[in-house]
Design a protein around this motif. Structure first.
Motif, mmCIF file in Angstrom:
data_model
loop_
_atom_site.group_PDB
_atom_site.id
_atom_site.type_symbol
_atom_site.label_atom_id
_atom_site.label_comp_id
_atom_site.label_asym_id
_atom_site.label_seq_id
_atom_site.Cartn_x
_atom_site.Cartn_y
_atom_site.Cartn_z
ATOM 1 N N THR A 151 0.837 -1.201 0.000
ATOM 2 C CA THR A 151 0.000 0.000 0.000
ATOM 3 C C THR A 151 0.867 1.245 0.000
ATOM 4 O O THR A 151 2.011 1.235 0.477
ATOM 5 N N LYS A 152 0.302 2.325 -0.529
ATOM 6 C CA LYS A 152 0.877 3.658 -0.448
ATOM 7 C C LYS A 152 -0.228 4.610 -0.023
ATOM 8 O O LYS A 152 -1.385 4.447 -0.430
ATOM 9 N N GLN A 153 0.112 5.601 0.775
ATOM 10 C CA GLN A 153 -0.861 6.610 1.148
ATOM 11 C C GLN A 153 -0.142 7.899 1.522
ATOM 12 O O GLN A 153 1.023 7.868 1.919
ATOM 13 N N GLY A 154 -0.837 9.018 1.357
ATOM 14 C CA GLY A 154 -0.203 10.283 1.658
ATOM 15 C C GLY A 154 -1.199 11.414 1.799
ATOM 16 O O GLY A 154 -2.405 11.248 1.571
ATOM 17 N N GLU A 155 -0.673 12.581 2.168
ATOM 18 C CA GLU A 155 -1.506 13.764 2.359
ATOM 19 C C GLU A 155 -0.673 15.017 2.116
ATOM 20 O O GLU A 155 0.480 15.098 2.532
ATOM 21 N N THR A 156 -1.274 15.984 1.418
ATOM 22 C CA THR A 156 -0.715 17.316 1.254
ATOM 23 C C THR A 156 -1.711 18.305 1.845
ATOM 24 O O THR A 156 -2.919 18.162 1.632
ATOM 25 N N TRP A 157 -1.234 19.310 2.602
ATOM 26 C CA TRP A 157 -2.165 20.188 3.297
ATOM 27 C C TRP A 157 -1.560 21.575 3.504
ATOM 28 O O TRP A 157 -0.334 21.745 3.447
ATOM 29 N N HIS A 158 -2.430 22.553 3.724
ATOM 30 C CA HIS A 158 -1.994 23.864 4.192
ATOM 31 C C HIS A 158 -3.146 24.528 4.934
ATOM 32 O O HIS A 158 -4.319 24.284 4.656
ATOM 33 N N THR A 159 -2.779 25.365 5.893
ATOM 34 C CA THR A 159 -3.767 26.102 6.676
ATOM 35 C C THR A 159 -3.298 27.545 6.834
ATOM 36 O O THR A 159 -2.098 27.842 6.823
#
Length: 266
Positions: A151-159
């Motif tokens: 599996t691969k998983q990820g997240e990109t975010w900004h606040t």
């Protein structure tokens, strides 16, 4: 060894050491530090260790280093720590923690790799940054594979004060040439599909046990001490792990980030 200017505004120190005991524990290390007339300071240390694992009784080599520096006015600084661990059956772990600051912006980075020596691998990265006005952004991902599947998983975010946004994604690799890809974002994006795609990952580290041994000639050359008379391993069968009368030093927990200021003798 070390030195200091007449007024004490500049200073440097350096120390090197070798350690060993009768159990086969061997250690090389060094520590260096300094500061200049502007108040800028720096510090670094590194270690190489050969020891016997308490659980498996396998030989292990561990290498680590820490470095940090800061400006005299406190407006800039950075810190990093990295480590590598190997055992004789191919198990490998590598990782690093980094931190930096320049004026109103700070950033962090952590990553790690683990190989179990039997084909399973875990890799991950986590990066983020922020400014004094409260704006933050980051990116992270993780992958796990074994026997062609994973599996691969990820997240990109900004606040920021005005908005919060993130995009998450994932992949399931079935080992038969098909991959399930899915994801969504807070702005309304979404996808979910099974596609034909080859799975590629590295099940072995590019630098492993044989390389660690081959590049540790100075560490291996340290002479072991003789066993003191009357000292033997503690055969305590009630314990879940071997206990010795002269144990090797325990592993330290990861230091906080950012680290404390560099100490200097006044």
């Amino acid at each position: 060894m070390g030195g200091r200017s007449a007024d004490g505004s500049c200073e440097w120190k350096e120390a090197w050491w070798e350690k060993s005991d009768w159990t086969g524990y061997k250690e090389l290390g060094a520590e260096k530090s300094g500061k200049n007339v502007q108040g800028d300071s720096w510090w670094e240390t590194w270690q190489e260790v050969l020891r016997q694992d308490e659980w498996s009784n396998l030989a292990r080599i561990e290498k680590s280093a820490q470095k940090q520096a800061k400006s005299g006015n406190g407006a800039a600084g950075w810190y990093e720590k990295w480590w590598e661990k190997y055992n004789a059956k191919g198990w490998t772990e590598k990782g690093a923690h980094k931190y930096g600051k320049l004026n109103e912006q700070s950033w962090w980075e952590r990553w790690g790799e683990q190989y179990d020596g039997r084909g399973a691998v875990l890799k991950w990265t986590d990066k983020w940054a922020e400014t004094d006005d409260g704006t933050k952004w980051g990116d992270k991902w993780e992958e796990r594979f074994y026997s062609g599947m994973g599996t691969k998983q990820g997240e990109t975010w900004h606040t920021s004060r005005e908005e919060r946004w993130s995009r998450t994604w994932g992949e399931e690799h079935f080992g038969n040439g098909k991959v399930h890809k899915y994801g969504r974002s807070t702005s309304g994006e979404t996808w979910d599909a099974v596609v034909e795609e080859e799975t590629y990952y590295e099940s072995d580290p590019h630098y492993g046990w044989a390389d660690a041994i081959g590049n540790s000639s100075q560490l291996l050359a340290i002479e072991s001490r003789e066993r003191p008379p009357g000292v033997f391993p503690d055969m305590n069968f009630a314990s879940t792990s071997p206990q010795f009368s002269n144990p090797t030093p325990p592993e330290n927990d990861d230091p906080p980030i950012p680290p404390p200021p560099i100490p200097f003798d006044e």
